[in-house]
Write a protein that holds these residues in place. Sequence first.
Motif, PDB file in Angstrom:
ATOM      1  N   PHE A 183       0.818  -1.207   0.000  1.00  0.00           N
ATOM      2  CA  PHE A 183       0.000   0.000   0.000  1.00  0.00           C
ATOM      3  C   PHE A 183       0.860   1.269   0.000  1.00  0.00           C
ATOM      4  CE2 PHE A 183      -3.290  -2.816   2.211  1.00  0.00           C
ATOM      5  CZ  PHE A 183      -3.878  -3.168   1.002  1.00  0.00           C
ATOM      6  N   LEU A 184       1.998   1.241   0.698  1.00  0.00           N
ATOM      7  CA  LEU A 184       2.899   2.393   0.649  1.00  0.00           C
ATOM      8  C   LEU A 184       3.447   2.602  -0.761  1.00  0.00           C
ATOM      9  CD1 LEU A 184       4.920   2.031   3.973  1.00  0.00           C
ATOM     10  CD2 LEU A 184       3.359   3.874   3.364  1.00  0.00           C
ATOM     11  N   GLY A 185       3.813   1.516  -1.437  1.00  0.00           N
ATOM     12  CA  GLY A 185       4.291   1.623  -2.805  1.00  0.00           C
ATOM     13  C   GLY A 185       3.227   2.178  -3.737  1.00  0.00           C
ATOM     14  N   ILE A 186       1.991   1.734  -3.555  1.00  0.00           N
ATOM     15  CA  ILE A 186       0.884   2.255  -4.360  1.00  0.00           C
ATOM     16  C   ILE A 186       0.682   3.734  -4.085  1.00  0.00           C
ATOM     17  CG2 ILE A 186      -1.623   2.145  -4.666  1.00  0.00           C
ATOM     18  CD1 ILE A 186      -1.374  -0.906  -4.215  1.00  0.00           C
TER      19      ILE A 186
ATOM     20  N   VAL B  56      10.485   5.092  -4.006  1.00  0.00           N
ATOM     21  CA  VAL B  56      10.163   3.782  -3.430  1.00  0.00           C
ATOM     22  C   VAL B  56      11.435   3.024  -3.072  1.00  0.00           C
ATOM     23  CG1 VAL B  56       9.246   1.504  -4.005  1.00  0.00           C
ATOM     24  CG2 VAL B  56       7.874   3.517  -4.406  1.00  0.00           C
ATOM     25  N   GLN B  57      12.429   3.062  -3.959  1.00  0.00           N
ATOM     26  CA  GLN B  57      13.673   2.341  -3.672  1.00  0.00           C
ATOM     27  C   GLN B  57      14.360   2.883  -2.426  1.00  0.00           C
ATOM     28  OE1 GLN B  57      15.846   2.644  -7.334  1.00  0.00           O
ATOM     29  NE2 GLN B  57      14.903   0.799  -8.177  1.00  0.00           N
ATOM     30  N   VAL B  58      14.459   4.192  -2.322  1.00  0.00           N
ATOM     31  CA  VAL B  58      15.110   4.793  -1.152  1.00  0.00           C
ATOM     32  C   VAL B  58      14.294   4.536   0.113  1.00  0.00           C
ATOM     33  CG1 VAL B  58      15.774   6.990  -0.102  1.00  0.00           C
ATOM     34  CG2 VAL B  58      16.347   6.530  -2.485  1.00  0.00           C
ATOM     35  N   ALA B  59      12.981   4.684   0.028  1.00  0.00           N
ATOM     36  CA  ALA B  59      12.127   4.485   1.200  1.00  0.00           C
ATOM     37  C   ALA B  59      12.180   3.038   1.680  1.00  0.00           C
ATOM     38  CB  ALA B  59      10.686   4.886   0.875  1.00  0.00           C
ATOM     39  N   MET B  60      12.076   2.099   0.771  1.00  0.00           N
ATOM     40  CA  MET B  60      12.081   0.689   1.176  1.00  0.00           C
ATOM     41  C   MET B  60      13.451   0.250   1.700  1.00  0.00           C
ATOM     42  SD  MET B  60       9.021  -0.214   0.933  1.00  0.00           S
ATOM     43  CE  MET B  60       7.544   0.437   0.194  1.00  0.00           C
ATOM     44  N   PHE B  61      14.516   0.769   1.111  1.00  0.00           N
ATOM     45  CA  PHE B  61      15.849   0.453   1.620  1.00  0.00           C
ATOM     46  C   PHE B  61      16.008   0.988   3.040  1.00  0.00           C
ATOM     47  CE2 PHE B  61      20.378   1.293   2.234  1.00  0.00           C
ATOM     48  CZ  PHE B  61      20.904   0.043   1.950  1.00  0.00           C
ATOM     49  N   GLY B  62      15.585   2.226   3.262  1.00  0.00           N
ATOM     50  CA  GLY B  62      15.665   2.799   4.605  1.00  0.00           C
ATOM     51  C   GLY B  62      14.830   2.034   5.612  1.00  0.00           C
ATOM     52  N   LEU B  63      13.613   1.646   5.210  1.00  0.00           N
ATOM     53  CA  LEU B  63      12.763   0.855   6.104  1.00  0.00           C
ATOM     54  C   LEU B  63      13.381  -0.509   6.403  1.00  0.00           C
ATOM     55  CD1 LEU B  63       9.182   1.603   4.729  1.00  0.00           C
ATOM     56  CD2 LEU B  63      10.075   2.189   6.985  1.00  0.00           C
TER      57      LEU B  63
ATOM     58  N   LEU C 176      -2.244  -1.058  12.265  1.00  0.00           N
ATOM     59  CA  LEU C 176      -2.279   0.389  12.052  1.00  0.00           C
ATOM     60  C   LEU C 176      -1.593   0.787  10.753  1.00  0.00           C
ATOM     61  CD1 LEU C 176      -1.642   1.661  15.694  1.00  0.00           C
ATOM     62  CD2 LEU C 176      -3.760   1.813  14.366  1.00  0.00           C
ATOM     63  N   TRP C 177      -0.423   0.217  10.469  1.00  0.00           N
ATOM     64  CA  TRP C 177       0.276   0.536   9.223  1.00  0.00           C
ATOM     65  C   TRP C 177      -0.521   0.079   8.010  1.00  0.00           C
ATOM     66  CZ3 TRP C 177       4.056   3.644   7.773  1.00  0.00           C
ATOM     67  CH2 TRP C 177       4.935   4.129   8.741  1.00  0.00           C
ATOM     68  N   THR C 178      -1.159  -1.076   8.102  1.00  0.00           N
ATOM     69  CA  THR C 178      -1.963  -1.562   6.983  1.00  0.00           C
ATOM     70  C   THR C 178      -3.159  -0.652   6.751  1.00  0.00           C
ATOM     71  OG1 THR C 178      -1.281  -3.841   7.412  1.00  0.00           O
ATOM     72  CG2 THR C 178      -3.255  -3.531   6.075  1.00  0.00           C
ATOM     73  N   ALA C 179      -3.877  -0.318   7.804  1.00  0.00           N
ATOM     74  CA  ALA C 179      -5.046   0.553   7.662  1.00  0.00           C
ATOM     75  C   ALA C 179      -4.645   1.949   7.190  1.00  0.00           C
ATOM     76  CB  ALA C 179      -5.791   0.643   8.993  1.00  0.00           C
ATOM     77  N   GLY C 180      -3.586   2.502   7.773  1.00  0.00           N
ATOM     78  CA  GLY C 180      -3.152   3.844   7.385  1.00  0.00           C
ATOM     79  C   GLY C 180      -2.638   3.918   5.962  1.00  0.00           C
ATOM     80  N   SER C 181      -1.818   2.950   5.570  1.00  0.00           N
ATOM     81  CA  SER C 181      -1.276   2.982   4.214  1.00  0.00           C
ATOM     82  C   SER C 181      -2.357   2.667   3.180  1.00  0.00           C
ATOM     83  CB  SER C 181      -0.083   2.037   4.077  1.00  0.00           C
ATOM     84  OG  SER C 181      -0.445   0.720   4.408  1.00  0.00           O
ATOM     85  N   LEU C 182      -3.325   1.814   3.525  1.00  0.00           N
ATOM     86  CA  LEU C 182      -4.445   1.551   2.623  1.00  0.00           C
ATOM     87  C   LEU C 182      -5.282   2.811   2.449  1.00  0.00           C
ATOM     88  CD1 LEU C 182      -6.327  -0.244   0.953  1.00  0.00           C
ATOM     89  CD2 LEU C 182      -7.440  -0.909   3.094  1.00  0.00           C
ATOM     90  N   ALA C 183      -5.575   3.502   3.543  1.00  0.00           N
ATOM     91  CA  ALA C 183      -6.355   4.743   3.448  1.00  0.00           C
ATOM     92  C   ALA C 183      -5.627   5.780   2.597  1.00  0.00           C
ATOM     93  CB  ALA C 183      -6.634   5.294   4.846  1.00  0.00           C
ATOM     94  N   LEU C 184      -4.329   5.917   2.801  1.00  0.00           N
ATOM     95  CA  LEU C 184      -3.551   6.871   2.010  1.00  0.00           C
ATOM     96  C   LEU C 184      -3.552   6.491   0.535  1.00  0.00           C
ATOM     97  CD1 LEU C 184      -1.661   9.325   1.914  1.00  0.00           C
ATOM     98  CD2 LEU C 184       0.236   7.745   2.359  1.00  0.00           C
TER      99      LEU C 184
END
Length: 133
Positions: A34-37, A52-59, A111-119
């Motif tokens: 959902f964050l990638g979307i 996405v590449q930078v964000a996912m690497f950092g995460l 929470l992350w699933t619900a928040g990222s889905l809503a976003l």
Amino acid sequence: MIVIGALATEATADPWRILVGLGALAVASLPFMFLGIAIGYSMPSKAAIAVVQVAMFGLAFAGGLFLPPFLFADWLNALSRFLPSRQAREFVIWAVQGGGLESWVWMGILLWTAGSLALALVLFRRDEGRRYL
């Protein structure tokens, strides 16, 4: 990874635990999808790929996917508990190894699933009006 782990390490797990771990991995991957979307709908495609590449690497790093969290500094260990990657790591480890699951893990995944889905849905609706009219 499972085959490499089985052949190249001394790690062991019951077959049913591996299946539960695969299910946990599927559930734990939802916030990242959902964050990638959301990132994809929030910016042009060339920029979204880099972000996405930078964000996912950092995460991945801050969540303990490269180094185990016990090697982290205290501040990074405390911070990483709020990241979906750390929660996913702990959830999958729990599913394969068993034991107790701390509440911050499953609450964080929810929470992350619900928040990222809503976003992602909000950004999809915004983009739908722009691109497809």
